[in-house]
Design a protein around this motif. Structure first.
Motif, PDB file in Angstrom:
ATOM      1  N   TRP A 127     -29.547  -7.966  82.134  1.00 40.71           N
ATOM      2  CA  TRP A 127     -30.018  -9.359  82.084  1.00 40.71           C
ATOM      3  C   TRP A 127     -31.013  -9.555  80.938  1.00 40.71           C
ATOM      4  N   ARG A 128     -31.960  -8.655  80.845  1.00 38.32           N
ATOM      5  CA  ARG A 128     -33.029  -8.787  79.854  1.00 38.32           C
ATOM      6  C   ARG A 128     -32.477  -8.728  78.424  1.00 38.32           C
ATOM      7  N   ASP A 129     -31.565  -7.798  78.203  1.00 35.55           N
ATOM      8  CA  ASP A 129     -31.116  -7.547  76.818  1.00 35.55           C
ATOM      9  C   ASP A 129     -29.809  -8.261  76.464  1.00 35.55           C
ATOM     10  N   PRO A 140     -28.946 -11.242  75.647  1.00 37.96           N
ATOM     11  CA  PRO A 140     -28.880 -12.071  74.438  1.00 37.96           C
ATOM     12  C   PRO A 140     -28.701 -11.246  73.158  1.00 37.96           C
ATOM     13  N   GLN A 141     -29.039  -9.960  73.224  1.00 38.47           N
ATOM     14  CA  GLN A 141     -28.923  -9.134  72.014  1.00 38.47           C
ATOM     15  C   GLN A 141     -27.527  -8.513  71.858  1.00 38.47           C
ATOM     16  N   ARG A 149     -24.115  -8.522  70.683  1.00 39.02           N
ATOM     17  CA  ARG A 149     -23.490  -9.376  69.656  1.00 39.02           C
ATOM     18  C   ARG A 149     -22.056  -9.753  70.019  1.00 39.02           C
ATOM     19  N   PRO A 169     -37.956 -12.226  81.856  1.00 41.52           N
ATOM     20  CA  PRO A 169     -37.509 -12.995  80.683  1.00 41.52           C
ATOM     21  C   PRO A 169     -36.468 -12.239  79.878  1.00 41.52           C
ATOM     22  N   GLN A 170     -35.552 -12.973  79.332  1.00 40.35           N
ATOM     23  CA  GLN A 170     -34.550 -12.345  78.464  1.00 40.35           C
ATOM     24  C   GLN A 170     -35.145 -12.141  77.076  1.00 40.35           C
ATOM     25  N   ARG A 171     -34.681 -11.054  76.454  1.00 36.80           N
ATOM     26  CA  ARG A 171     -35.130 -10.795  75.080  1.00 36.80           C
ATOM     27  C   ARG A 171     -34.146 -11.462  74.142  1.00 36.80           C
ATOM     28  N   ARG A 172     -34.638 -12.403  73.418  1.00 33.08           N
ATOM     29  CA  ARG A 172     -33.756 -13.117  72.495  1.00 33.08           C
ATOM     30  C   ARG A 172     -33.431 -12.244  71.297  1.00 33.08           C
ATOM     31  N   ALA A 173     -32.218 -12.428  70.808  1.00 32.46           N
ATOM     32  CA  ALA A 173     -31.806 -11.675  69.622  1.00 32.46           C
ATOM     33  C   ALA A 173     -32.624 -12.145  68.430  1.00 32.46           C
ATOM     34  N   THR A 174     -33.000 -11.200  67.590  1.00 28.73           N
ATOM     35  CA  THR A 174     -33.749 -11.558  66.392  1.00 28.73           C
ATOM     36  C   THR A 174     -32.773 -12.074  65.339  1.00 28.73           C
ATOM     37  N   TRP A 179     -32.545 -11.267  62.351  1.00 30.77           N
ATOM     38  CA  TRP A 179     -32.110 -10.227  61.415  1.00 30.77           C
ATOM     39  C   TRP A 179     -31.498  -9.082  62.226  1.00 30.77           C
ATOM     40  N   PRO A 180     -30.605  -8.337  61.619  1.00 29.67           N
ATOM     41  CA  PRO A 180     -29.956  -7.257  62.357  1.00 29.67           C
ATOM     42  C   PRO A 180     -30.945  -6.157  62.722  1.00 29.67           C
ATOM     43  N   ALA A 181     -30.716  -5.578  63.905  1.00 26.57           N
ATOM     44  CA  ALA A 181     -31.621  -4.516  64.362  1.00 26.57           C
ATOM     45  C   ALA A 181     -31.543  -3.320  63.431  1.00 26.57           C
TER      46      ALA A 181
END
Lengths: 183, 308
Positions: A54-56, A58-59, A61, B38-43, B45-47
């Motif tokens: 859930w937390r990750d 959004p990351q 791709r 809370p969800q971690r939003r994607a940055t 820029w690429p990780a």
């Protein structure tokens, strides 16, 4: 996996995530249990993994890669739980009296399983994860490697060493009864 | 002894047993925690930059690296009068297939054979065409030490859990003879079973050799002082007993490069002192290994070149 559900959950839709968790929860838990060999630890690992998903989320791709990605988070959670078990379960051993007698043909499913349990517990989480993903989930080794984020050769090698260890554990059981028979 | 297929079958069957249903309580707990997690939003820029690096930039960097490597090579090896021609392997050497004309190693004479003393490390073999069968060179890096091993064609390079890689004799699973190079700073002083703790050992090659020879539960030969690749070394042979209900593996050291012995294994270890750097060479052989594997391992150790 329904990628639409994944996408919605990525955007914070809790209901979508609940559906996702229901869909993958059993599978994650089954894998965690087989890696950790302990129901309580497996529950904790699954819970951790679901929250990490859930937390990750959004990351992530590519929503189509949700399955592999979720297994990777699960294995990480298993590492964490596995470290806990080392502190308080140094080495579980089954007593001889707990075993079923060897059958006349020299085989015993129960004894095999006891020996496997013992042999498996001597493996690191790294090695256990490869065995479970490959032999329980039927993942080809290149997918196992991709899931765990390791080179394919490393996955192959880990499987090789793990199976060698398990075979040794089974062989350890096979010897004493054979001697008894000869006497 | 179980066969591979039998082991796989038993393991697969065994894995089928176990829980398959996640208790509702766990799911409930997770869902209850969502609002406070809370969800971690994607940055944006690429990780990791590497996978998405512009191809042109990547090619440019690669070309620049080649130019730098060539320049360094010319500086090191290009001196026409031979001054500075002593070749120092770089740390970027990878396993390479090199048609290198190497002198054929002395044949082993039996189980007590050890690498014979050799001349101090000579310059790297000159690359060039060879009318002999192509020799295959594997390079290991241990800290600043570069180790070059020439292997016979019956052996291959594999990845291994020892992140350093290893050589392995081609043949049936699972007990393949191996040869690898590693570094060891801690030993599992009770090797039977999985590691339950380890102890650091003295810093010299002899310290480690003595500690290995003293491990309980294993039959030890040595340490014997000899020379490997021109450097002082100590050879220790450890032999594990048959499997028993108490012990079916003997872990010598843990960690990323964990190493353990299977039942009835013969593990020869050479601990080499390379100008104060301790390098461990390990050769494993098993009860059902082909007899020529032992001699091949000896030949490989004899072929070793060390570059501090």
């Amino acid at each position: 996996m329904d990628t639409d559900l994944v996408t919605r959950a990525q955007h914070g839709d809790e209901e979508a995530f609940a559906s996702l968790a229901v869909a993958v929860g059993d599978r994650l838990h089954a894998v965690a249990h087989r890696i950790l060999r302990d129901v309580d630890l497996a529950e904790d690992a699954t819970q951790q993994a679901l929250l990490a998903i859930w937390r990750d989320l959004p990351q992530l791709r590519d929503p189509a890669r949700f399955d592999a990605w979720s297994y990777r988070l699960l294995v990480r959670a298993c590492y964490t739980e596995g470290r806990k078990t080392r502190r308080w379960t140094p080495n579980m051993r089954l007593l001889d009296s707990d075993r079923e007698p060897i059958q006349a043909d020299g085989t015993s499913v129960v004894v095999d399983r006891d020996q496997l349990e013992r042999g498996f517990r001597t493996l690191s989480i790294d090695h256990r994860a490869v065995v479970v993903l490959h032999h329980y989930l039927d993942m080809p080794l290149d997918r196992v490697a991709d899931t765990l984020g390791i080179p394919a050769g490393t996955a192959r090698s880990r499987l090789h060493h793990a199976m060698r260890g398990l075979r040794a554990a089974l062989d350890a059981d096979a010897r004493p009864p054979a001697r008894e028979k000869a006497q | 002894m179980s066969t591979d297929q039998e082991t796989t079958r038993i393991v697969r069957s065994w894995l089928e047993d176990g829980v398959t249903h996640l208790p509702e309580g766990v799911l409930g707990t997770v869902l209850a925690e969502l609002p406070t997690t809370p969800q971690r939003r994607a940055t944006p820029w690429p990780a990791r930059r590497t996978p998405t690096m512009n191809k042109i930039v990547g090619l440019g960097l690669a070309a620049a690296a080649v130019v730098v490597a060539v320049f360094i090579g010319i500086q090191l090896f290009g001196s026409p009068d031979g001054v500075g021609a002593y070749r120092t392997p770089t740390a970027t050497l990878e396993p390479t297939v090199a048609p290198t004309p190497r002198p054929s190693p002395t044949a082993s004479t039996g189980p007590t054979a050890s690498p014979s003393p050799t001349a101090p490390p000579s310059p790297s073999p000159t690359a060039g065409p060879s009318d002999e069968a192509a020799a295959l060179v594997r390079t290991f890096n241990i800290g600043s030490v570069v180790i070059r091993v020439t292997r016979p064609t019956t052996w291959r390079v594999t990845d291994d859990t020892t992140a350093l890689g290893q050589l392995e004799r081609r043949g049936p699973e699972p007990y393949k003879p191996t040869l690898f190079v590693t570094e060891v700073n801690r030993l599992n002083l009770t090797p039977c079973g999985s590691p339950v703790g380890s102890s650091s050992i003295g810093g010299t090659a002899e310290d480690l050799a003595n500690a290995l020879a003293s491990l309980p539960g294993l039959t030890a030969e040595g340490p014997t002082e000899l020379v490997v690749g021109g450097y002082t070394a100590f050879e220790v042979t450890l032999v594990s007993p048959a499997a028993s209900a108490d012990c079916s593996r003997w872990t010598l050291w843990g960690g990323e490069n964990e190493h353990w012995l299977a039942p009835n294994e013969r593990n020869r270890l050479w601990i080499v002192d390379v100008d104060g750097n301790r390098v461990v060479i390990s050769a494993e052989i098993f009860a059902d290994s082909p007899p020529e594997a032992f001699a091949e391992q000896t030949e490989m150790v004899e072929s070793i070149e060390l570059f501090p």
